[in-house]
Design a protein around this motif. Structure first.
Motif, PDB file in Angstrom:
ATOM      1  N   ASP A 215      32.357  42.504  24.204  1.00 18.58           N
ATOM      2  CA  ASP A 215      31.772  41.831  25.355  1.00 18.58           C
ATOM      3  C   ASP A 215      30.661  40.905  24.894  1.00 18.58           C
ATOM      4  O   ASP A 215      29.979  41.182  23.905  1.00 18.58           O
ATOM      5  N   LEU A 216      30.499  39.821  25.655  1.00 16.61           N
ATOM      6  CA  LEU A 216      29.468  38.837  25.347  1.00 16.61           C
ATOM      7  C   LEU A 216      28.927  38.274  26.646  1.00 16.61           C
ATOM      8  O   LEU A 216      29.711  37.891  27.529  1.00 16.61           O
ATOM      9  N   ALA A 217      27.599  38.210  26.762  1.00 17.32           N
ATOM     10  CA  ALA A 217      26.958  37.569  27.914  1.00 17.32           C
ATOM     11  C   ALA A 217      26.175  36.365  27.403  1.00 17.32           C
ATOM     12  O   ALA A 217      25.427  36.471  26.428  1.00 17.32           O
ATOM     13  N   VAL A 218      26.390  35.236  28.041  1.00 21.29           N
ATOM     14  CA  VAL A 218      25.686  34.015  27.659  1.00 21.29           C
ATOM     15  C   VAL A 218      25.017  33.390  28.881  1.00 21.29           C
ATOM     16  O   VAL A 218      25.500  33.522  30.000  1.00 21.29           O
ATOM     17  N   VAL A 219      23.898  32.721  28.627  1.00 24.70           N
ATOM     18  CA  VAL A 219      23.183  31.991  29.669  1.00 24.70           C
ATOM     19  C   VAL A 219      23.515  30.522  29.477  1.00 24.70           C
ATOM     20  O   VAL A 219      23.412  29.992  28.372  1.00 24.70           O
ATOM     21  N   LEU A 220      23.938  29.900  30.577  1.00 22.44           N
ATOM     22  CA  LEU A 220      24.294  28.483  30.516  1.00 22.44           C
ATOM     23  C   LEU A 220      24.057  27.808  31.858  1.00 22.44           C
ATOM     24  O   LEU A 220      23.647  28.449  32.822  1.00 22.44           O
ATOM     25  N   ASP A 221      24.313  26.518  31.891  1.00 27.94           N
ATOM     26  CA  ASP A 221      24.102  25.731  33.097  1.00 27.94           C
ATOM     27  C   ASP A 221      25.010  26.231  34.218  1.00 27.94           C
ATOM     28  O   ASP A 221      26.170  26.577  33.983  1.00 27.94           O
ATOM     29  N   LYS A 222      24.483  26.253  35.451  1.00 26.16           N
ATOM     30  CA  LYS A 222      25.252  26.733  36.606  1.00 26.16           C
ATOM     31  C   LYS A 222      26.537  25.952  36.841  1.00 26.16           C
ATOM     32  O   LYS A 222      27.462  26.451  37.455  1.00 26.16           O
ATOM     33  N   THR A 223      26.588  24.726  36.354  1.00 25.99           N
ATOM     34  CA  THR A 223      27.763  23.883  36.608  1.00 25.99           C
ATOM     35  C   THR A 223      28.956  24.241  35.728  1.00 25.99           C
ATOM     36  O   THR A 223      30.076  23.824  36.012  1.00 25.99           O
TER      37      THR A 223
ATOM     38  N   ASN B 222      31.968  26.289  34.496  1.00 29.55           N
ATOM     39  CA  ASN B 222      32.836  27.304  35.111  1.00 29.55           C
ATOM     40  C   ASN B 222      33.561  28.119  34.031  1.00 29.55           C
ATOM     41  O   ASN B 222      33.542  27.788  32.859  1.00 29.55           O
ATOM     42  N   TYR B 223      34.228  29.179  34.482  1.00 31.28           N
ATOM     43  CA  TYR B 223      34.917  30.072  33.549  1.00 31.28           C
ATOM     44  C   TYR B 223      36.043  29.362  32.803  1.00 31.28           C
ATOM     45  O   TYR B 223      36.250  29.608  31.615  1.00 31.28           O
ATOM     46  N   ALA B 224      36.766  28.479  33.471  1.00 33.16           N
ATOM     47  CA  ALA B 224      37.865  27.759  32.814  1.00 33.16           C
ATOM     48  C   ALA B 224      37.354  26.983  31.602  1.00 33.16           C
ATOM     49  O   ALA B 224      38.012  26.935  30.560  1.00 33.16           O
ATOM     50  N   THR B 225      36.177  26.411  31.714  1.00 32.12           N
ATOM     51  CA  THR B 225      35.577  25.676  30.593  1.00 32.12           C
ATOM     52  C   THR B 225      35.229  26.634  29.462  1.00 32.12           C
ATOM     53  O   THR B 225      35.458  26.333  28.288  1.00 32.12           O
TER      54      THR B 225
ATOM     55  N   LYS C 178      32.160  32.763  15.684  1.00 29.88           N
ATOM     56  CA  LYS C 178      32.823  31.474  15.892  1.00 29.88           C
ATOM     57  C   LYS C 178      32.788  31.077  17.369  1.00 29.88           C
ATOM     58  O   LYS C 178      32.514  29.924  17.706  1.00 29.88           O
ATOM     59  N   ILE C 179      33.048  32.045  18.232  1.00 25.65           N
ATOM     60  CA  ILE C 179      33.026  31.783  19.671  1.00 25.65           C
ATOM     61  C   ILE C 179      31.606  31.454  20.135  1.00 25.65           C
ATOM     62  O   ILE C 179      31.395  30.488  20.873  1.00 25.65           O
ATOM     63  N   ILE C 180      30.625  32.231  19.679  1.00 23.70           N
ATOM     64  CA  ILE C 180      29.223  31.984  20.048  1.00 23.70           C
ATOM     65  C   ILE C 180      28.797  30.588  19.595  1.00 23.70           C
ATOM     66  O   ILE C 180      28.174  29.841  20.349  1.00 23.70           O
TER      67      ILE C 180
ATOM     68  N   LYS D 154      27.225  25.079  20.743  1.00 23.47           N
ATOM     69  CA  LYS D 154      27.398  23.668  20.395  1.00 23.47           C
ATOM     70  C   LYS D 154      27.939  22.841  21.562  1.00 23.47           C
ATOM     71  O   LYS D 154      27.407  21.787  21.882  1.00 23.47           O
ATOM     72  N   GLU D 155      29.006  23.335  22.183  1.00 23.26           N
ATOM     73  CA  GLU D 155      29.697  22.548  23.203  1.00 23.26           C
ATOM     74  C   GLU D 155      29.146  22.740  24.624  1.00 23.26           C
ATOM     75  O   GLU D 155      29.210  21.816  25.427  1.00 23.26           O
TER      76      GLU D 155
END
Length: 93
Positions: A7-15, A17-20, A78-80, A85-86
């Protein structure tokens, strides 16, 4: 051969989405990555203005051998790195 889940939890911009997030993880071309599942979205001002936390469960499997912890750790890194980066994400601690 056994399936490994991390499992991994990340903080990112609200915009974002999961598909991205799924597309970004799959772009790492990790053959052992069999599936991903979003299991939590958390929003709070404590995370930062315009931020949210998304928690994802990753499932890995190699059809030819048992995966080692080191291999799984490398896959997760690699995923992190791709998320950082992206998507300008940070791992939630």
């Amino acid at each position: 051969f056994p399936v490994v889940t991390r499992d991994l939890a990340v903080v990112l911009d609200k915009t974002v989405n999961y598909a991205t997030m799924e597309r970004t993880a799959k772009s790492t071309k990790i053959e052992a990555l069999r599936s991903m599942q979003l299991f939590d979205i958390f929003e709070s001002d404590k995370l930062g203005q315009g931020k949210k936390s998304m928690a994802i469960s990753f499932t890995f499997l190699d059809d030819s051998k048992t995966l080692t912890d080191i291999e799984i750790d490398n896959y997760m890194q690699k995923i992190i790195t791709a998320y950082e980066k992206e998507l300008h994400a940070t791992v939630r601690k």
